[in-house]
Design a protein around this motif. Structure first.
Motif, PDB file in Angstrom:
ATOM      1  N   VAL A   1       3.343  -4.682  -0.002  1.00 37.30           N
ATOM      2  CA  VAL A   1       1.966  -4.832   0.464  1.00 37.30           C
ATOM      3  C   VAL A   1       1.013  -5.165  -0.682  1.00 37.30           C
ATOM      4  O   VAL A   1      -0.010  -5.804  -0.469  1.00 37.30           O
ATOM      5  N   ILE A   2       1.349  -4.788  -1.891  1.00 37.32           N
ATOM      6  CA  ILE A   2       0.489  -5.093  -3.034  1.00 37.32           C
ATOM      7  C   ILE A   2       0.410  -6.603  -3.233  1.00 37.32           C
ATOM      8  O   ILE A   2      -0.665  -7.159  -3.409  1.00 37.32           O
ATOM      9  N   GLY A   3       1.552  -7.274  -3.180  1.00 39.43           N
ATOM     10  CA  GLY A   3       1.572  -8.730  -3.291  1.00 39.43           C
ATOM     11  C   GLY A   3       0.823  -9.394  -2.155  1.00 39.43           C
ATOM     12  O   GLY A   3       0.117 -10.387  -2.350  1.00 39.43           O
TER      13      GLY A   3
ATOM     14  N   PRO B   1      -9.989  -6.543  -5.079  1.00 43.35           N
ATOM     15  CA  PRO B   1     -10.618  -5.249  -4.796  1.00 43.35           C
ATOM     16  C   PRO B   1      -9.865  -4.422  -3.746  1.00 43.35           C
ATOM     17  O   PRO B   1      -9.963  -3.194  -3.743  1.00 43.35           O
ATOM     18  N   GLU B   2      -9.079  -5.080  -2.879  1.00 42.47           N
ATOM     19  CA  GLU B   2      -8.333  -4.359  -1.833  1.00 42.47           C
ATOM     20  C   GLU B   2      -7.326  -3.382  -2.421  1.00 42.47           C
ATOM     21  O   GLU B   2      -6.915  -2.429  -1.770  1.00 42.47           O
ATOM     22  N   ILE B   3      -6.927  -3.611  -3.674  1.00 38.91           N
ATOM     23  CA  ILE B   3      -5.895  -2.767  -4.286  1.00 38.91           C
ATOM     24  C   ILE B   3      -6.416  -1.350  -4.561  1.00 38.91           C
ATOM     25  O   ILE B   3      -5.638  -0.414  -4.682  1.00 38.91           O
ATOM     26  N   LYS B   4      -7.731  -1.187  -4.638  1.00 39.69           N
ATOM     27  CA  LYS B   4      -8.308   0.135  -4.906  1.00 39.69           C
ATOM     28  C   LYS B   4      -7.897   1.166  -3.859  1.00 39.69           C
ATOM     29  O   LYS B   4      -7.758   2.341  -4.168  1.00 39.69           O
ATOM     30  N   SER B   5      -7.687   0.706  -2.625  1.00 36.89           N
ATOM     31  CA  SER B   5      -7.346   1.639  -1.552  1.00 36.89           C
ATOM     32  C   SER B   5      -5.836   1.876  -1.433  1.00 36.89           C
ATOM     33  O   SER B   5      -5.409   2.674  -0.602  1.00 36.89           O
ATOM     34  N   LEU B   6      -5.045   1.207  -2.268  1.00 37.05           N
ATOM     35  CA  LEU B   6      -3.589   1.333  -2.181  1.00 37.05           C
ATOM     36  C   LEU B   6      -3.051   2.309  -3.213  1.00 37.05           C
ATOM     37  O   LEU B   6      -3.595   2.447  -4.305  1.00 37.05           O
ATOM     38  N   SER B   7      -1.974   2.940  -2.843  1.00 33.97           N
ATOM     39  CA  SER B   7      -1.254   3.799  -3.769  1.00 33.97           C
ATOM     40  C   SER B   7      -0.104   2.970  -4.340  1.00 33.97           C
ATOM     41  O   SER B   7       0.607   2.304  -3.598  1.00 33.97           O
ATOM     42  N   TYR B   8       0.057   2.995  -5.665  1.00 35.83           N
ATOM     43  CA  TYR B   8       1.147   2.229  -6.270  1.00 35.83           C
ATOM     44  C   TYR B   8       1.511   2.834  -7.624  1.00 35.83           C
ATOM     45  O   TYR B   8       0.756   3.594  -8.214  1.00 35.83           O
ATOM     46  N   SER B   9       2.699   2.478  -8.080  1.00 36.56           N
ATOM     47  CA  SER B   9       3.177   2.895  -9.394  1.00 36.56           C
ATOM     48  C   SER B   9       3.283   1.661 -10.275  1.00 36.56           C
ATOM     49  O   SER B   9       3.390   0.537  -9.784  1.00 36.56           O
ATOM     50  N   ILE B  10       3.280   1.883 -11.574  1.00 36.13           N
ATOM     51  CA  ILE B  10       3.392   0.788 -12.535  1.00 36.13           C
ATOM     52  C   ILE B  10       4.665   0.980 -13.357  1.00 36.13           C
ATOM     53  O   ILE B  10       4.945   2.078 -13.841  1.00 36.13           O
TER      54      ILE B  10
ATOM     55  N   ALA C   1       5.405  -4.447 -13.336  1.00 31.09           N
ATOM     56  CA  ALA C   1       5.623  -4.460 -11.892  1.00 31.09           C
ATOM     57  C   ALA C   1       4.727  -3.428 -11.233  1.00 31.09           C
ATOM     58  O   ALA C   1       4.574  -2.314 -11.742  1.00 31.09           O
ATOM     59  N   LEU C   2       4.120  -3.819 -10.136  1.00 25.65           N
ATOM     60  CA  LEU C   2       3.331  -2.909  -9.307  1.00 25.65           C
ATOM     61  C   LEU C   2       4.170  -2.580  -8.084  1.00 25.65           C
ATOM     62  O   LEU C   2       4.541  -3.464  -7.310  1.00 25.65           O
ATOM     63  N   LEU C   3       4.459  -1.312  -7.913  1.00 25.35           N
ATOM     64  CA  LEU C   3       5.395  -0.862  -6.889  1.00 25.35           C
ATOM     65  C   LEU C   3       4.707   0.012  -5.857  1.00 25.35           C
ATOM     66  O   LEU C   3       4.099   1.026  -6.205  1.00 25.35           O
ATOM     67  N   PRO C   4       4.828  -0.359  -4.583  1.00 35.07           N
ATOM     68  CA  PRO C   4       4.268   0.503  -3.543  1.00 35.07           C
ATOM     69  C   PRO C   4       5.106   1.780  -3.410  1.00 35.07           C
ATOM     70  O   PRO C   4       6.218   1.846  -3.945  1.00 35.07           O
ATOM     71  N   PRO C   5       4.593   2.776  -2.707  1.00 32.92           N
ATOM     72  CA  PRO C   5       5.386   3.993  -2.504  1.00 32.92           C
ATOM     73  C   PRO C   5       6.714   3.650  -1.805  1.00 32.92           C
ATOM     74  O   PRO C   5       6.769   2.776  -0.956  1.00 32.92           O
ATOM     75  N   PHE C   6       7.747   4.348  -2.205  1.00 28.99           N
ATOM     76  CA  PHE C   6       9.067   4.132  -1.614  1.00 28.99           C
ATOM     77  C   PHE C   6       9.311   5.191  -0.550  1.00 28.99           C
ATOM     78  O   PHE C   6       8.840   6.308  -0.662  1.00 28.99           O
ATOM     79  N   SER C   7      10.069   4.804   0.464  1.00 26.89           N
ATOM     80  CA  SER C   7      10.504   5.793   1.450  1.00 26.89           C
ATOM     81  C   SER C   7      11.995   5.661   1.604  1.00 26.89           C
ATOM     82  O   SER C   7      12.557   4.579   1.524  1.00 26.89           O
ATOM     83  N   GLY C   8      12.640   6.775   1.756  1.00 24.15           N
ATOM     84  CA  GLY C   8      14.107   6.772   1.868  1.00 24.15           C
ATOM     85  C   GLY C   8      14.528   6.908   3.319  1.00 24.15           C
ATOM     86  O   GLY C   8      13.748   7.190   4.202  1.00 24.15           O
ATOM     87  N   GLY C   9      15.773   6.675   3.547  1.00 26.49           N
ATOM     88  CA  GLY C   9      16.238   6.778   4.921  1.00 26.49           C
ATOM     89  C   GLY C   9      17.707   6.991   5.002  1.00 26.49           C
ATOM     90  O   GLY C   9      18.436   7.094   4.089  1.00 26.49           O
TER      91      GLY C   9
END
Length: 80
Positions: A13-15, A43-52, A72-80
């Motif tokens: 979603v960051i991209g 500016p939309e990235i301010k509302s996103l959670s991400y790791s670097i 790399a900008l990484l969105p939160p990961f979810s496992g399954g």
């Protein structure tokens, strides 16, 4: 000293929000400056959670960026 050229990669979603998946940028000397640059460019990235990650290693505080490094900008990961 010349500012570093950085290869910036945005995942998920960051991209989508930034409008690019990969981009070469010149200027930010550290990850804190990079975050400020990103918030100005997308500016939309301010509302996103991400790791670097810098050169494939997660960073949790501001670090210096070197010429030709990969960030790399990484969105939160979810496992399954």
């Amino acid at each position: 000293m010349q500012p570093p050229e950085i290869n910036l990669i945005c995942f998920g979603v960051i991209g989508e929000k930034c409008g690019f998946k990969e981009k070469k940028i010149v200027g930010p000397n550290n990850t804190e400056e990079l975050v400020h640059w990103l918030e100005k460019e997308c500016p939309e990235i301010k509302s996103l959670s991400y790791s670097i990650a810098v050169n494939r290693k997660m960073v949790h505080s501001s670090i210096e960026l070197s010429h030709q490094c990969e960030v790399a900008l990484l969105p939160p990961f979810s496992g399954g």
